[in-house]
Scaffold this active site. Structure first.
Site, PDB file in Angstrom:
ATOM      1  N   ARG A 152      -3.327  -5.305   6.948  1.00  0.00           N
ATOM      2  CA  ARG A 152      -4.408  -5.952   7.701  1.00  0.00           C
ATOM      3  C   ARG A 152      -5.666  -5.089   7.779  1.00  0.00           C
ATOM      4  NH1 ARG A 152       0.010  -8.289  11.063  1.00  0.00           N
ATOM      5  NH2 ARG A 152      -0.163 -10.544  10.873  1.00  0.00           N
ATOM      6  N   HIS A 185       4.042   1.260   2.192  1.00  0.00           N
ATOM      7  CA  HIS A 185       5.233   0.569   1.673  1.00  0.00           C
ATOM      8  C   HIS A 185       5.895   1.397   0.570  1.00  0.00           C
ATOM      9  CE1 HIS A 185       2.719  -3.068   2.886  1.00  0.00           C
ATOM     10  NE2 HIS A 185       3.831  -3.263   3.559  1.00  0.00           N
ATOM     11  N   ASP A 240       5.392   0.076  12.877  1.00  0.00           N
ATOM     12  CA  ASP A 240       5.804  -0.999  13.783  1.00  0.00           C
ATOM     13  C   ASP A 240       7.007  -0.484  14.567  1.00  0.00           C
ATOM     14  OD1 ASP A 240       4.111  -3.446  12.883  1.00  0.00           O
ATOM     15  OD2 ASP A 240       4.795  -2.504  11.044  1.00  0.00           O
ATOM     16  N   HIS A 267       0.862  -1.191   0.000  1.00  0.00           N
ATOM     17  CA  HIS A 267       0.000   0.000   0.000  1.00  0.00           C
ATOM     18  C   HIS A 267       0.891   1.231   0.000  1.00  0.00           C
ATOM     19  CE1 HIS A 267       1.088   0.085   4.206  1.00  0.00           C
ATOM     20  NE2 HIS A 267       0.524  -1.103   4.395  1.00  0.00           N
TER      21      HIS A 267
HETATM   22  O1  PAF Z   1       6.943  -5.306   8.999  1.00  0.00           O
HETATM   23  C1  PAF Z   1       6.856  -6.300   8.246  1.00  0.00           C
HETATM   24  O2  PAF Z   1       6.223  -6.270   7.193  1.00  0.00           O
HETATM   25  C2  PAF Z   1       7.551  -7.599   8.647  1.00  0.00           C
HETATM   26  O3  PAF Z   1       7.521  -7.788  10.019  1.00  0.00           O
HETATM   27  C3  PAF Z   1       8.998  -7.706   8.106  1.00  0.00           C
HETATM   28  C4  PAF Z   1       9.893  -6.644   8.704  1.00  0.00           C
HETATM   29  C5  PAF Z   1       8.989  -7.580   6.594  1.00  0.00           C
HETATM   30  C6  PAF Z   1       9.593  -9.068   8.479  1.00  0.00           C
HETATM   31  O4  PAF Z   1       8.835 -10.118   7.951  1.00  0.00           O
END
Ligand code: PAF
Length: 283
Positions: A192, A41, A155, A38
């Protein structure tokens, strides 16, 4: 820079292609993702491009970071649509999309257990999570050998865990964090969010609204625990089913804070319907 990034699926191919793309002084950047890309990213990809000459995006839904009762099977997968998005945005040179067998071949038996910032918060509800993330991120970094890797601040605890991992293992890569990209109502973008039913989607937007109001409250109200309690009550009143945590922490170590005497971060996790959301902001 390329408009249609090549997809490679093995570590050997990835290393071969990165070596070919890497000119004498050029810098390589990696954006690890689980796909279903999305705007959040794409903003990481855009941002890393300012720091490097060659951009690699990895797309791998990592089974090691999902508990058996979590959404590994239904996690959205859209490799071809993702490749198109990356092609259209024009910053990606290479996509690394390995299979589970490539990342975890038969007999795989290593798990990287990070302490420090991994303790508490997400680990209370998802005790398996950070070992799964640390293991796959270490493998991705060792596979691509980037100079820079970029992770979203959405995150936030994960970002600190990865910084700790890289420092402790002495990996030669700079870890950068990029700001959260939000929907119009403030909801932090996440793959999600696609799970949210219509009614839940409205409630979901309140997570950010409540956190913003707490940032203002933190200036006037003490102790901090009163503000945290007000926040939890406000989320439940807004329609959240449960609040896993809503807390103000030291921005670098995530240690609990009694007073705002250093840079702090407000972090929360709450469930609406069957969807668990996280968000955070600088205090
Ligand atoms: O944040 C994420 O999408 C995942 O936790 C990552 C860092 C790609 C590891 O799988």
């Amino acid at each position: 820079m390329s408009n249609s990034p090549q997809i490679v699926t093995t570590v050997a191919e990835l290393r071969h292609r990165v070596t070919a793309l890497r000119e004498d002084d050029s810098r390589v950047g990696l954006v690890p993702t689980m796909g279903a890309l999305h705007a959040g990213h794409l903003s990481l990809v855009k941002e890393i491009q300012k720091h490097v000459d060659v951009v690699v995006v990895s797309i791998f839904v990592n089974p090691a970071q999902f508990a058996p009762n979590e959404d590994f099977d239904r996690y959205p997968r859209a490799l071809m649509a993702d490749a198109e998005k990356l092609g259209a945005s024009g910053e990606t040179d290479l996509i690394f999309a390995p299979s589970v067998g490539e990342m975890y071949p038969p007999g795989f038996a290593t798990n990287i257990d990070v302490g420090g910032p991994a303790v508490g918060l997400e680990s209370e509800t998802r005790p398996h999570f950070f070992a799964g993330v640390a293991t796959v991120v270490a493998k991705l970094l060792l596979a691509a050998l980037p100079d820079v890797a970029m992770f979203g601040e959405k995150d936030y605890q994960q970002l600190l865990v990865i910084r700790r991992l890289v420092a402790d293992l002495g990996l030669n890569v700079e870890i950068l964090g990029a700001p959260i990209i939000r929907e119009r109502d403030g909801l932090a973008m996440s793959s999600r969010n696609a799970y949210l039913a219509e009614g839940d989607r409205k409630v979901a937007g309140q997570l950010n609204v409540v956190l913003q109001s707490l940032i203002a409250e933190l200036r006037d109200v003490s102790p901090i625990s009163d503000v945290e309690d007000n926040g939890k009550r406000a989320l439940l009143a807004a329609g959240f089913k449960t609040v896993d945590y809503l807390t103000v922490r030291d921005a670098e170590t995530l240690a609990p804070l009694a007073t705002l005497d250093r840079p702090a971060r407000l972090l929360a996790a709450a469930t609406v319907g069957n969807t668990r959301l996280i968000d955070n902001m600088a205090v």
